[in-house]
Design a protein around this motif. Structure first.
Motif, PDB file in Angstrom:
ATOM      1  N   SER A 113      54.061  16.660 -41.873  1.00  0.00           N
ATOM      2  CA  SER A 113      54.374  15.368 -42.474  1.00  0.00           C
ATOM      3  C   SER A 113      55.065  14.457 -41.466  1.00  0.00           C
ATOM      4  O   SER A 113      54.849  13.259 -41.467  1.00  0.00           O
ATOM      5  CB  SER A 113      55.232  15.547 -43.721  1.00  0.00           C
ATOM      6  OG  SER A 113      56.538  15.965 -43.385  1.00  0.00           O
ATOM      7  N   ARG A 114      55.888  15.024 -40.588  1.00  0.00           N
ATOM      8  CA  ARG A 114      56.537  14.207 -39.551  1.00  0.00           C
ATOM      9  C   ARG A 114      55.516  13.719 -38.538  1.00  0.00           C
ATOM     10  O   ARG A 114      55.624  12.622 -38.022  1.00  0.00           O
ATOM     11  CB  ARG A 114      57.618  15.020 -38.845  1.00  0.00           C
ATOM     12  CG  ARG A 114      58.856  15.210 -39.667  1.00  0.00           C
ATOM     13  CD  ARG A 114      59.906  15.984 -38.910  1.00  0.00           C
ATOM     14  NE  ARG A 114      61.084  16.207 -39.731  1.00  0.00           N
ATOM     15  CZ  ARG A 114      61.957  17.160 -39.532  1.00  0.00           C
ATOM     16  NH1 ARG A 114      61.798  18.011 -38.534  1.00  0.00           N
ATOM     17  NH2 ARG A 114      62.996  17.291 -40.318  1.00  0.00           N
ATOM     18  N   ALA A 115      54.526  14.552 -38.239  1.00  0.00           N
ATOM     19  CA  ALA A 115      53.499  14.167 -37.271  1.00  0.00           C
ATOM     20  C   ALA A 115      52.629  13.051 -37.834  1.00  0.00           C
ATOM     21  O   ALA A 115      52.194  12.171 -37.098  1.00  0.00           O
ATOM     22  CB  ALA A 115      52.650  15.373 -36.903  1.00  0.00           C
ATOM     23  N   LYS A 116      52.364  13.033 -39.122  1.00  0.00           N
ATOM     24  CA  LYS A 116      51.520  12.004 -39.740  1.00  0.00           C
ATOM     25  C   LYS A 116      52.280  10.702 -39.972  1.00  0.00           C
ATOM     26  O   LYS A 116      51.694   9.631 -39.978  1.00  0.00           O
ATOM     27  CB  LYS A 116      50.981  12.504 -41.075  1.00  0.00           C
ATOM     28  CG  LYS A 116      49.948  13.578 -40.935  1.00  0.00           C
ATOM     29  CD  LYS A 116      49.447  13.996 -42.294  1.00  0.00           C
ATOM     30  CE  LYS A 116      48.398  15.081 -42.165  1.00  0.00           C
ATOM     31  NZ  LYS A 116      47.917  15.511 -43.482  1.00  0.00           N
ATOM     32  N   LYS A 117      53.559  10.746 -40.136  1.00  0.00           N
ATOM     33  CA  LYS A 117      54.347   9.575 -40.501  1.00  0.00           C
ATOM     34  C   LYS A 117      54.245   8.451 -39.464  1.00  0.00           C
ATOM     35  O   LYS A 117      53.973   7.319 -39.838  1.00  0.00           O
ATOM     36  CB  LYS A 117      55.808   9.987 -40.710  1.00  0.00           C
ATOM     37  CG  LYS A 117      56.642   8.982 -41.426  1.00  0.00           C
ATOM     38  CD  LYS A 117      58.007   9.559 -41.747  1.00  0.00           C
ATOM     39  CE  LYS A 117      58.783   8.614 -42.616  1.00  0.00           C
ATOM     40  NZ  LYS A 117      60.071   9.175 -42.973  1.00  0.00           N
ATOM     41  N   PRO A 118      54.426   8.671 -38.152  1.00  0.00           N
ATOM     42  CA  PRO A 118      54.320   7.552 -37.199  1.00  0.00           C
ATOM     43  C   PRO A 118      52.920   6.954 -37.155  1.00  0.00           C
ATOM     44  O   PRO A 118      52.776   5.742 -37.008  1.00  0.00           O
ATOM     45  CB  PRO A 118      54.663   8.180 -35.846  1.00  0.00           C
ATOM     46  CG  PRO A 118      55.372   9.452 -36.160  1.00  0.00           C
ATOM     47  CD  PRO A 118      54.893   9.870 -37.505  1.00  0.00           C
ATOM     48  N   LEU A 120      50.806   6.660 -39.620  1.00  0.00           N
ATOM     49  CA  LEU A 120      50.622   5.858 -40.813  1.00  0.00           C
ATOM     50  C   LEU A 120      51.337   4.523 -40.675  1.00  0.00           C
ATOM     51  O   LEU A 120      50.834   3.486 -41.101  1.00  0.00           O
ATOM     52  CB  LEU A 120      51.126   6.608 -42.044  1.00  0.00           C
ATOM     53  CG  LEU A 120      50.309   7.813 -42.505  1.00  0.00           C
ATOM     54  CD1 LEU A 120      50.998   8.508 -43.678  1.00  0.00           C
ATOM     55  CD2 LEU A 120      48.926   7.357 -42.929  1.00  0.00           C
ATOM     56  N   LEU A 121      52.510   4.530 -40.073  1.00  0.00           N
ATOM     57  CA  LEU A 121      53.258   3.286 -39.885  1.00  0.00           C
ATOM     58  C   LEU A 121      52.538   2.379 -38.894  1.00  0.00           C
ATOM     59  O   LEU A 121      52.530   1.163 -39.046  1.00  0.00           O
ATOM     60  CB  LEU A 121      54.683   3.578 -39.400  1.00  0.00           C
ATOM     61  CG  LEU A 121      55.622   4.181 -40.446  1.00  0.00           C
ATOM     62  CD1 LEU A 121      56.979   4.488 -39.810  1.00  0.00           C
ATOM     63  CD2 LEU A 121      55.825   3.235 -41.612  1.00  0.00           C
ATOM     64  N   ALA A 122      51.936   2.947 -37.880  1.00  0.00           N
ATOM     65  CA  ALA A 122      51.243   2.138 -36.880  1.00  0.00           C
ATOM     66  C   ALA A 122      50.005   1.485 -37.477  1.00  0.00           C
ATOM     67  O   ALA A 122      49.657   0.365 -37.112  1.00  0.00           O
ATOM     68  CB  ALA A 122      50.852   3.001 -35.688  1.00  0.00           C
ATOM     69  N   ARG A 123      49.351   2.079 -38.405  1.00  0.00           N
ATOM     70  CA  ARG A 123      48.137   1.536 -39.012  1.00  0.00           C
ATOM     71  C   ARG A 123      48.428   0.548 -40.137  1.00  0.00           C
ATOM     72  O   ARG A 123      47.638  -0.329 -40.410  1.00  0.00           O
ATOM     73  CB  ARG A 123      47.290   2.675 -39.570  1.00  0.00           C
ATOM     74  CG  ARG A 123      46.678   3.538 -38.513  1.00  0.00           C
ATOM     75  CD  ARG A 123      45.773   4.565 -39.146  1.00  0.00           C
ATOM     76  NE  ARG A 123      45.333   5.522 -38.151  1.00  0.00           N
ATOM     77  CZ  ARG A 123      44.792   6.667 -38.412  1.00  0.00           C
ATOM     78  NH1 ARG A 123      44.607   7.034 -39.664  1.00  0.00           N
ATOM     79  NH2 ARG A 123      44.417   7.479 -37.466  1.00  0.00           N
TER      80      ARG A 123
END
Length: 131
Positions: A113-118, A120-123
Motif C-alpha cells: 500500500s505504501r508503494a502504490k500511494k505515491p 496514485l498521488l502523481a496520477r
C-alpha cells in the motif's frame, strides 16, 4: 490307595485388606534406616512391614529427587504434569506461528500500500488544477 492320599487339602490365601498408605514422614524414616550401613534393606523392610522392592523404590526416588519424590511416591515431576506442560507448549507454539504469519501478511500488505500511494498521488490531479 488310602483316601487321605488321594484327597489333599488345598489352602487358599486371600488378601482381605487394602493397600497400606504410608505417610511421607514414615517413608523418610524407613528409608533413612536403610542408609545406615549396619542394616540391610531386607531387614529394615521386614522390621517395618514393607516389601523390599517397595523400599528399594522409595530409596531410589529419595536419592534421585529428595524427600519431595518420596512424599508423592512419584518422580520429582510426574509424567502427567510433563505431558500437560508439553501439550501447552505445543498449543502456544501453534498460536505463535499463526500470529507470526498474520504479522508477515499485514507487513507485506502495508508495504504494497505504501508503494502504490505515491504513484496514485502523481496520477491524480491536484485540487487547484483543472484538466
Amino acid at each position: 490307595m488310602p483316601e487321605h492320599v488321594l484327597m489333599s487339602e488345598v489352602e487358599i490365601i486371600t488378601d482381605g485388606g487394602r493397600r497400606r498408605r504410608w505417610s511421607a514422614t514414615e517413608k523418610l524414616r524407613i528409608v533413612e534406616e536403610t542408609l545406615d550401613e549396619r542394616s540391610s534393606i531386607s531387614v529394615v523392610a521386614r522390621r517395618n512391614g514393607v516389601a523390599p522392592n517397595l523400599l528399594y523404590r522409595w530409596r531410589r526416588l529419595m536419592l534421585a529427587g529428595g524427600s519431595v519424590a518420596v512424599a508423592d511416591d512419584d518422580d520429582v515431576t510426574s509424567n502427567k504434569v510433563v505431558r500437560q506442560l508439553e501439550e501447552r507448549i505445543r498449543e502456544l507454539e501453534r498460536q505463535l506461528g499463526r500470529k507470526t504469519l498474520e504479522a508477515e501478511i499485514l507487513r507485506e500488505a502495508l508495504d504494497k500500500s505504501r508503494a502504490k500511494k505515491p504513484t496514485l498521488l502523481a496520477r491524480s490531479p491536484l485540487k487547484g488544477d483543472t484538466p
